[in-house]
Motif scaffolding. Structure first.
Motif, short mmCIF file in Angstrom:
data_model
loop_
_atom_site.label_atom_id
_atom_site.label_comp_id
_atom_site.label_asym_id
_atom_site.label_seq_id
_atom_site.Cartn_x
_atom_site.Cartn_y
_atom_site.Cartn_z
N ILE B 169 0.88 -1.17 0.00
CA ILE B 169 0.00 0.00 0.00
C ILE B 169 0.92 1.23 0.00
O ILE B 169 1.81 1.33 0.85
CB ILE B 169 -0.92 -0.01 1.24
N TYR B 170 0.71 2.10 -0.98
CA TYR B 170 1.59 3.26 -1.16
C TYR B 170 0.89 4.51 -0.63
O TYR B 170 -0.23 4.81 -1.04
CB TYR B 170 1.92 3.46 -2.65
N LEU B 171 1.56 5.22 0.24
CA LEU B 171 0.98 6.44 0.82
C LEU B 171 1.58 7.67 0.16
O LEU B 171 2.81 7.86 0.17
CB LEU B 171 1.26 6.47 2.33
N LEU B 172 0.71 8.47 -0.45
CA LEU B 172 1.15 9.74 -1.04
C LEU B 172 0.72 10.89 -0.14
O LEU B 172 -0.37 10.86 0.44
CB LEU B 172 0.51 9.96 -2.42
N ASP B 173 1.56 11.90 -0.01
CA ASP B 173 1.16 13.07 0.76
C ASP B 173 0.29 13.97 -0.14
O ASP B 173 0.12 13.68 -1.33
CB ASP B 173 2.38 13.78 1.36
N PRO B 174 -0.28 15.05 0.42
CA PRO B 174 -1.21 15.87 -0.39
C PRO B 174 -0.56 16.53 -1.60
O PRO B 174 -1.25 17.03 -2.48
CB PRO B 174 -1.72 16.91 0.61
N THR B 175 0.78 16.53 -1.68
CA THR B 175 1.42 17.07 -2.88
C THR B 175 1.69 15.98 -3.91
O THR B 175 2.25 16.25 -4.97
CB THR B 175 2.77 17.76 -2.54
N GLY B 176 1.33 14.73 -3.59
CA GLY B 176 1.53 13.64 -4.54
C GLY B 176 2.85 12.92 -4.39
O GLY B 176 3.18 12.04 -5.18
N ARG B 177 3.60 13.27 -3.36
CA ARG B 177 4.90 12.63 -3.14
C ARG B 177 4.70 11.30 -2.41
O ARG B 177 3.94 11.22 -1.44
CB ARG B 177 5.78 13.56 -2.31
#
Lengths: 160, 200
Positions: B169-177
């Motif tokens: 499961i990949y977690l992206l921050d609100p900037t898409g990183r």
């Protein structure tokens, strides 16, 4: 205050889960007990489904689950599953699933399972569908699988 | 948890609620062990795929909230539903903590999984889950960006095949990183707690 609400909610959810399991059902064939066959709801037009259960061999000789058939799907396979280095691999079990004498084998998520391939209809939570299991020694038995939620993970290990 | 009979349709919520309740009412000393992996620095990045309505969907459309990505395929009845239910449970718990995370399912089987199938499949697990497909080239590219391994298991059939695939499961921050990865063995409550602590 919010934390108190969470506690109440936790109790209610556990209660609901236990009530759900009041519908757990067992079957006997020969020396085998088949505990709570269950499945997962599928999306509309989904091709594949799954069935799980626990099988206990109360006898003194091993038996083998050699086939499962379900009218809801065009064919079924007995699958196992392994994970190495983060990669999931599903494979057909050659020669069936052995149920050793005196032991319980669990068909469960991320492990052994009956794969239903080519579903004719959507599997709907709360409904049942028939499943025919064939064992090398105990013969054939018709059971019904209870359809749970789409990502349900039932743990039957404490059901005995 | 192994001793309990639990339906994960509700279990992710249950587990977290019990953990929270137990932490508060009994131990009063919540033990916290972060779970998951720091992704290699070269993984991640922007992508353009196809949404369940058949229109182009780009990772920029996710900006403003975090995202949890899972790569799987709709013909997968065992592992993928388990993982997507975990994503859905984590997203709901994070929402309760005031952390907005969009659940996203990306197929690695674009030849069979068209827009409607990925949309229906995503809807099954969470009303906000976004199902994405794309051209074979688009999926190959996003999989490469995220280090997703997938391989068709050839059995001689053109349509009735299975896929081996990596399951993170990949977690992206609100900037898409891409900021974090979770493994199938990471509990939902621990995933949530890891994110809550990191966001604090």
């Amino acid at each position: 205050m919010f934390k108190g609400m969470k506690y109440v909610r936790a109790v209610m959810i556990v209660w609901a889960a236990l009530m759900g399991m009041a519908h757990a059902h067992d079957y006997e064939v020969g020396e085998l007990t088949i505990t709570h066959p269950w499945s997962r709801a599928t999306a509309p037009n989904a091709a594949n489904g799954v069935a799980y259960m626990a099988i206990t061999n109360n006898g003194s000789s091993d038996d083998v689950l050699i086939a499962a058939e379900a009218p809801v799907s065009s064919r079924t396979e007995l699958h196992t599953h392994e994970m190495t280095d983060g990669v999931m691999r599903m494979r057909e079990v050659e020669g069936g699933i052995t149920i050793p004498a005196g032991e319980t084998i669990y068909l469960e998520p991320s492990g052994l399972h009956v794969m239903l391939m080519g579903l004719d209809d959507q599997l709907v939570e709360g409904e049942l569908f028939p499943l025919t299991l064939t064992f090398q020694n105990a013969g054939t038995i018709d059971v019904e699988a209870a359809i749970e939620g789409p990502g349900a993970v039932l743990d039957l290990h404490s059901d005995h | 948890m192994n001793r309990n009979v639990v339906l994960t349709g509700v279990a992710s919520v249950t587990v977290a609620a019990i953990a929270v309740a137990a932490g508060i009412y009994f131990t009063r000393a919540p033990a916290f062990e972060p779970v998951g992996l720091l992704p290699p620095a070269d993984l991640g990045g922007a992508f353009t795929l196809v949404g369940s309505d058949g229109a182009e969907f780009s990772s920029g459309d996710l900006s403003g909230s975090g995202a949890m990505l899972y790569f799987g395929f709709t013909y997968c009845p065992d592992v993928c539903p388990t993982e997507l239910a975990r994503v859905a449970g984590a997203v709901d718990q994070l929402a309760e903590e005031g952390i907005a995370v969009t659940p996203v399912f990306i197929t690695v089987d674009p030849e069979r999984d068209g827009p409607e199938l990925v949309g229906d499949y995503a809807d099954l697990f969470h009303p906000d889950m976004i199902g994405l497909t794309g051209s074979v080239a688009q999926i190959e590219q996003v999989a490469e960006q995220y280090g997703v391994y997938y391989r068709r298991v050839e059995d001689g059939s053109a349509t009735d095949y299975l896929l081996d695939h990596s399951s993170y499961i990949y977690l992206l921050d609100p900037t898409g990183r891409l900021v974090w990865m979770f493994r199938p063995t990471d509990g939902v409550d621990a995933m949530v707690q890891t994110i809550v602590e990191a966001a604090a």
